[in-house]
Design an enzyme around this catalytic site. Structure first.
Site, PDB file in Angstrom:
ATOM      1  N   ARG A   1     -25.371  -6.286 -50.439  1.00 25.40           N
ATOM      2  CA  ARG A   1     -25.053  -6.115 -51.860  1.00 25.40           C
ATOM      3  C   ARG A   1     -25.189  -4.638 -52.234  1.00 25.40           C
ATOM      4  O   ARG A   1     -26.203  -4.012 -51.937  1.00 25.40           O
ATOM      5  CB  ARG A   1     -26.010  -6.903 -52.748  1.00 25.40           C
ATOM      6  CG  ARG A   1     -26.000  -8.416 -52.699  1.00 25.40           C
ATOM      7  CD  ARG A   1     -24.708  -9.123 -53.010  1.00 25.40           C
ATOM      8  NE  ARG A   1     -23.709  -8.494 -53.866  1.00 25.40           N
ATOM      9  CZ  ARG A   1     -23.743  -8.462 -55.211  1.00 25.40           C
ATOM     10  NH1 ARG A   1     -24.722  -8.999 -55.881  1.00 25.40           N
ATOM     11  NH2 ARG A   1     -22.766  -7.907 -55.902  1.00 25.40           N
TER      12      ARG A   1
ATOM     13  N   TYR B   1     -36.715  -7.266 -54.737  1.00 26.26           N
ATOM     14  CA  TYR B   1     -37.039  -7.863 -56.041  1.00 26.26           C
ATOM     15  C   TYR B   1     -38.517  -8.248 -56.063  1.00 26.26           C
ATOM     16  O   TYR B   1     -39.062  -8.722 -55.050  1.00 26.26           O
ATOM     17  CB  TYR B   1     -36.224  -9.140 -56.265  1.00 26.26           C
ATOM     18  CG  TYR B   1     -34.775  -8.924 -56.569  1.00 26.26           C
ATOM     19  CD1 TYR B   1     -34.350  -8.632 -57.858  1.00 26.26           C
ATOM     20  CD2 TYR B   1     -33.818  -9.029 -55.569  1.00 26.26           C
ATOM     21  CE1 TYR B   1     -33.005  -8.445 -58.143  1.00 26.26           C
ATOM     22  CE2 TYR B   1     -32.468  -8.844 -55.840  1.00 26.26           C
ATOM     23  CZ  TYR B   1     -32.072  -8.554 -57.127  1.00 26.26           C
ATOM     24  OH  TYR B   1     -30.745  -8.366 -57.410  1.00 26.26           O
TER      25      TYR B   1
ATOM     26  N   TYR C   1     -29.243  -4.320 -50.625  1.00 21.39           N
ATOM     27  CA  TYR C   1     -30.074  -5.232 -49.831  1.00 21.39           C
ATOM     28  C   TYR C   1     -29.192  -6.216 -49.073  1.00 21.39           C
ATOM     29  O   TYR C   1     -28.060  -6.481 -49.478  1.00 21.39           O
ATOM     30  CB  TYR C   1     -31.104  -5.968 -50.717  1.00 21.39           C
ATOM     31  CG  TYR C   1     -30.530  -6.826 -51.820  1.00 21.39           C
ATOM     32  CD1 TYR C   1     -30.075  -8.117 -51.571  1.00 21.39           C
ATOM     33  CD2 TYR C   1     -30.465  -6.355 -53.127  1.00 21.39           C
ATOM     34  CE1 TYR C   1     -29.567  -8.909 -52.590  1.00 21.39           C
ATOM     35  CE2 TYR C   1     -29.955  -7.137 -54.158  1.00 21.39           C
ATOM     36  CZ  TYR C   1     -29.517  -8.413 -53.882  1.00 21.39           C
ATOM     37  OH  TYR C   1     -29.010  -9.192 -54.893  1.00 21.39           O
TER      38      TYR C   1
ATOM     39  N   HIS D   1     -28.698  -6.848 -62.758  1.00 24.55           N
ATOM     40  CA  HIS D   1     -28.309  -8.124 -63.375  1.00 24.55           C
ATOM     41  C   HIS D   1     -28.567  -8.068 -64.879  1.00 24.55           C
ATOM     42  O   HIS D   1     -29.601  -7.551 -65.305  1.00 24.55           O
ATOM     43  CB  HIS D   1     -29.149  -9.270 -62.808  1.00 24.55           C
ATOM     44  CG  HIS D   1     -28.919  -9.536 -61.365  1.00 24.55           C
ATOM     45  ND1 HIS D   1     -28.113 -10.563 -60.926  1.00 24.55           N
ATOM     46  CD2 HIS D   1     -29.380  -8.928 -60.241  1.00 24.55           C
ATOM     47  CE1 HIS D   1     -28.106 -10.580 -59.594  1.00 24.55           C
ATOM     48  NE2 HIS D   1     -28.877  -9.595 -59.146  1.00 24.55           N
TER      49      HIS D   1
ATOM     50  N   HIS E   1     -27.145  -2.778 -57.778  1.00 27.39           N
ATOM     51  CA  HIS E   1     -26.640  -3.421 -58.998  1.00 27.39           C
ATOM     52  C   HIS E   1     -27.789  -3.839 -59.903  1.00 27.39           C
ATOM     53  O   HIS E   1     -28.929  -3.963 -59.443  1.00 27.39           O
ATOM     54  CB  HIS E   1     -25.772  -4.645 -58.659  1.00 27.39           C
ATOM     55  CG  HIS E   1     -26.519  -5.714 -57.926  1.00 27.39           C
ATOM     56  ND1 HIS E   1     -26.692  -5.689 -56.563  1.00 27.39           N
ATOM     57  CD2 HIS E   1     -27.180  -6.831 -58.346  1.00 27.39           C
ATOM     58  CE1 HIS E   1     -27.397  -6.733 -56.183  1.00 27.39           C
ATOM     59  NE2 HIS E   1     -27.726  -7.446 -57.253  1.00 27.39           N
TER      60      HIS E   1
HETATM   61 FE   LIG Z   1     -29.049  -9.059 -57.098  1.00 27.27          FE
END
Ligand SMILES: [Fe+2]
Length: 202
Positions: free
Chosen positions: A128, A80, A119, A133, A131
């Protein structure tokens, strides 16, 4: 006496997830449809292009026009663009990990992005799955959720997805393949994902 409780919605609401710690601190100036283009230098983000579109509808199946749709995600490396992301995977300066749109009269939205990567999450051994959000806001309701990619092996091992599958909501959070737009990049994929918000009480 209210008779609202007797009206059974036609559809299940998309399951809720928390906003989580990776909501952008600083949103890109360019908040348009295309997350894959750096407006400062005209360069393209790394990774597989994803044409993502869908509708914001309510639990009666009615389109929600004028809903605000925000999305945020990792880049193709699973990182991110957020100062609190502990993942040492590389950043991509040409990828805007945040987008915002407003639905049209039929409740439609669309984004061009790249496929995010898995990640490592907060617990040992927990990765995870890829995906995206979402935070969706109508003038009546709000939904924060996560969208997953079809056919990902990690979908079957994810603790958050398992919670939704357990109550029969697993399909509501996985995007479906869609036709590619004309002129799409050779390795691009197209997906459709509808977001279902609570209907207004009448
Ligand atoms: Fe996430």
């Amino acid at each position: 006496m209210s008779h609202q409780a007797t009206v059974k919605p036609k559809l299940r609401r998309t399951p809720h997830e928390e906003v989580g710690p990776m909501y952008p601190v600083v949103k890109p100036v360019d908040r348009g449809y295309d997350l894959t283009l750096n407006p400062k230098n005209g360069e393209r983000a790394q990774g597989q292009i994803v044409y993502l579109s869908g509708r914001v509808i309510d639990t009666n199946g009615e389109p929600i026009a004028g809903a605000k749709v925000e999305l945020w995600q990792t880049n193709m490396h699973g990182r991110y663009d957020h100062p609190a992301d502990p993942n040492p995977a590389p950043l991509d300066e040409n990828f805007e990990g945040f987008g915002s749109a407003v639905t049209d009269a039929e409740g439609r939205y669309a984004f061009k992005t790249v496929k995010p990567a898995a990640y490592p999450a907060s617990a040992p051994g927990w990765w995870r799955p890829p995906h995206i959000h979402f935070d969706v806001e109508s003038d009546y309701s709000r939904l924060c959720t996560q969208m997953y990619f079809p056919g990902e092996k990690l979908n079957d091992e994810d603790f958050l997805i398992a919670r939704h599958r357990k109550i029969g909501d697993g399909e509501l959070i996985v995007a479906k393949p869609a036709p590619l737009p004309a002129g799409a990049e050779p390795d691009a994929v197209a997906l459709t994902f509808d977001l279902i918000l609570n209907a207004r009480l009448r």
